[in-house]
Design an enzyme around this catalytic site. Structure first.
Site, short mmCIF file in Angstrom:
data_model
loop_
_atom_site.label_atom_id
_atom_site.label_comp_id
_atom_site.label_asym_id
_atom_site.label_seq_id
_atom_site.Cartn_x
_atom_site.Cartn_y
_atom_site.Cartn_z
N MET A 288 9.21 -2.59 12.04
CA MET A 288 9.19 -0.92 10.98
C MET A 288 7.53 -1.39 10.37
O MET A 288 7.16 -2.29 9.47
CB MET A 288 9.55 -1.67 9.27
CG MET A 288 10.99 -1.01 9.55
SD MET A 288 12.64 -1.57 8.41
CE MET A 288 14.08 -1.91 9.45
N LEU B 166 6.02 3.27 1.56
CA LEU B 166 7.59 2.47 2.04
C LEU B 166 8.39 2.10 2.38
O LEU B 166 9.07 3.55 2.50
CB LEU B 166 7.85 2.15 -0.17
CG LEU B 166 7.62 1.47 -0.91
CD1 LEU B 166 7.71 1.02 -2.41
CD2 LEU B 166 6.31 0.13 -0.50
N HIS B 167 8.99 1.03 3.40
CA HIS B 167 10.39 1.17 3.70
C HIS B 167 10.90 -0.38 3.04
O HIS B 167 10.45 -1.08 2.59
CB HIS B 167 9.63 1.67 5.45
CG HIS B 167 9.01 -0.06 6.12
ND1 HIS B 167 8.98 -1.12 6.07
CD2 HIS B 167 7.08 0.82 5.94
CE1 HIS B 167 7.47 -1.49 6.49
NE2 HIS B 167 6.98 -0.86 6.08
N MET C 225 0.74 -1.53 -0.10
CA MET C 225 -0.04 -0.13 -0.20
C MET C 225 0.63 1.29 -0.07
O MET C 225 0.35 2.41 0.74
CB MET C 225 -0.81 -0.05 0.97
CG MET C 225 -1.91 -1.43 1.24
SD MET C 225 -3.36 -1.01 1.94
CE MET C 225 -2.61 -1.02 3.76
N HIS D 290 9.63 -3.23 3.31
CA HIS D 290 8.66 -3.60 2.03
C HIS D 290 9.76 -3.73 1.03
O HIS D 290 9.98 -4.97 -0.38
CB HIS D 290 8.31 -2.42 1.37
CG HIS D 290 6.80 -2.17 1.90
ND1 HIS D 290 6.94 -0.60 2.65
CD2 HIS D 290 5.69 -2.70 2.25
CE1 HIS D 290 5.56 -0.48 3.52
NE2 HIS D 290 4.99 -1.59 3.18
N GLY E 30 4.98 -10.11 4.26
CA GLY E 30 5.99 -10.77 5.76
C GLY E 30 4.88 -10.94 6.23
O GLY E 30 3.65 -10.99 6.61
N GLN E 31 6.47 -12.01 7.36
CA GLN E 31 5.56 -12.34 8.67
C GLN E 31 4.95 -10.94 9.08
O GLN E 31 3.69 -11.62 10.23
CB GLN E 31 6.07 -12.97 9.17
CG GLN E 31 5.17 -13.33 10.27
CD GLN E 31 7.18 -14.07 11.23
OE1 GLN E 31 8.50 -14.51 10.81
NE2 GLN E 31 6.95 -14.13 12.14
P1 AMP Z 1 1.59 -2.92 3.54
O1 AMP Z 1 1.85 -1.79 2.65
O2 AMP Z 1 1.56 -2.26 4.66
O3 AMP Z 1 0.26 -3.83 2.81
O4 AMP Z 1 2.70 -4.26 3.55
C1 AMP Z 1 3.10 -4.40 2.20
C2 AMP Z 1 3.71 -6.21 2.42
O5 AMP Z 1 4.19 -5.44 3.10
C3 AMP Z 1 2.75 -7.17 3.49
O6 AMP Z 1 3.36 -8.53 3.00
C4 AMP Z 1 4.10 -6.78 4.88
O7 AMP Z 1 3.46 -8.05 5.33
C5 AMP Z 1 5.41 -6.34 4.23
N1 AMP Z 1 5.22 -6.40 5.69
C6 AMP Z 1 4.96 -5.09 6.10
N2 AMP Z 1 6.27 -4.72 7.04
C7 AMP Z 1 6.84 -5.04 7.18
C8 AMP Z 1 8.22 -5.95 7.86
N3 AMP Z 1 8.37 -4.62 8.56
N4 AMP Z 1 8.52 -6.58 7.76
C9 AMP Z 1 9.01 -6.88 5.70
N5 AMP Z 1 7.74 -7.14 5.34
C10 AMP Z 1 7.14 -6.04 5.93
#
Ligand code: AMP
Length: 283
Positions: A188, A33-34, A30, A37, A149-150
């Site tokens: 993160m 990004l960090h 979404m 991601h 991500g876990q």
């Molecule tokens: P989001 O943008 O939050 O929907 O996350 C996109 C993908 O990045 C999802 O599969 C999350 O689980 C993964 N993700 C988010 N934060 C982390 C993190 N700190 N470490 C590893 N993967 C992450």
């Protein structure tokens, strides 16, 4: 990096690449990004010829309209980060591309008990929205490998179920990457951007509460540990949705530990207006 905004154009492009025998990895996000991601992208780059990242703030997975309205958007920075990390394709669709009129939440996914627990119970409808967007994205990208991500432990289980329900699991392999953390231990998250500096320092308490459970895990009742971790968070000003200890494979709540069962501790709590989640495998 090639940027696509239209599903049909991306699908056609990838179809041609597939015919050339290229293997595709895909990480849906979404945005905002960090490094977490980017770690998904890096995992994809190791195992595929082409890596696709999508950025789409999916309205149907937000049960709280204020959370949707305030979700951070940093698209210029995201593009730079993806380019620097060697992303091949960015899919950046507008809402109407993903949800042509009237197609929001039409289908119901039979997720069973998984959507009644934890995130499912505190965020009604959330996982239906997740399934709808992930299903749509997978039909467009048709990747060989899907990277998640876990950090979103229950979401990984839901997507595994989605792959089974849709049959997509026959061709798409779900690859789960470990949670990337700040030095402090704080997981993160894009939502961390909404925290003040003081809140960001306080937010590490979630990791510490989960780590307290991991460090003190012993056979017998788990109730006291769960209560201690909850008290740590409420004592630091969090509004706790849940601190739970569950079977790592099913997410069923675990009340007693036999010393062997694989367990995961999961927490969701608000710091001010921002809701944070995290989890740790305990053994
Ligand atoms: P989001 O943008 O939050 O929907 O996350 C996109 C993908 O990045 C999802 O599969 C999350 O689980 C993964 N993700 C988010 N934060 C982390 C993190 N700190 N470490 C590893 N993967 C992450």
């Amino acid at each position: 990096m090639i940027l696509f905004k239209r599903a049909a154009e991306l699908r056609n492009y990838l179809e041609k690449q597939r015919k050339k025998g290229k293997k595709t990895g895909f990480a849906p996000t979404m945005g905002a990004l960090h490094e977490g991601h980017i770690s998904l992208l890096e995992a994809s780059k190791k195992e595929n010829d082409l890596s696709v990242v999508s950025i789409f703030v999916n309205p149907t997975q937000f049960n709280d309209p204020a959370d949707y309205a305030k979700y951070p958007i940093t698209i210029e920075k995201d593009i730079s980060l993806l380019e620097a990390a060697g992303c091949d394709i960015l899919f950046l669709p507008p809402v109407e591309e993903m949800y042509p009129s009237g197609q929001m939440l039409k289908k119901k996914y039979e997720l069973g008990y998984l959507e009644t627990l934890l995130e499912g119970s505190f965020r009604p409808g959330h996982f239906q929205g997740v399934c709808q967007i992930v299903h749509r994205l997978l039909e467009i990208v048709l990747p060989d490998n899907l990277y998640m991500g876990q950090k979103d432990y229950q979401q990984c289980m839901v997507v595994k179920k989605l792959l089974e329900l849709t049959g997509l699991g026959q061709t798409v392999h779900l690859q789960i990457s470990p949670t990337l953390r700040e030095k402090s231990g704080l997981a993160m998250s894009s939502r961390n951007m909404r925290l003040s500096e003081a809140e960001r320092n306080a937010a590490v308490a979630i990791y510490q509460a989960l780590d307290h459970i991991r460090e003190n895990l012993k056979p017998g009742s788990l109730k006291e540990l769960q209560q201690q971790a909850t008290a740590q968070l409420t004592g630091k000003g969090f509004r706790v949705d849940y601190v739970a200890i569950a079977d790592a494979g099913t997410l069923y709540p675990a009340e007693d530990w036999d010393g062997r069962q694989k367990l995961v501790a999961l927490a969701a709590a608000f710091l001010g207006e921002v809701r944070l989640i995290d989890n740790l495998l305990l053994n």
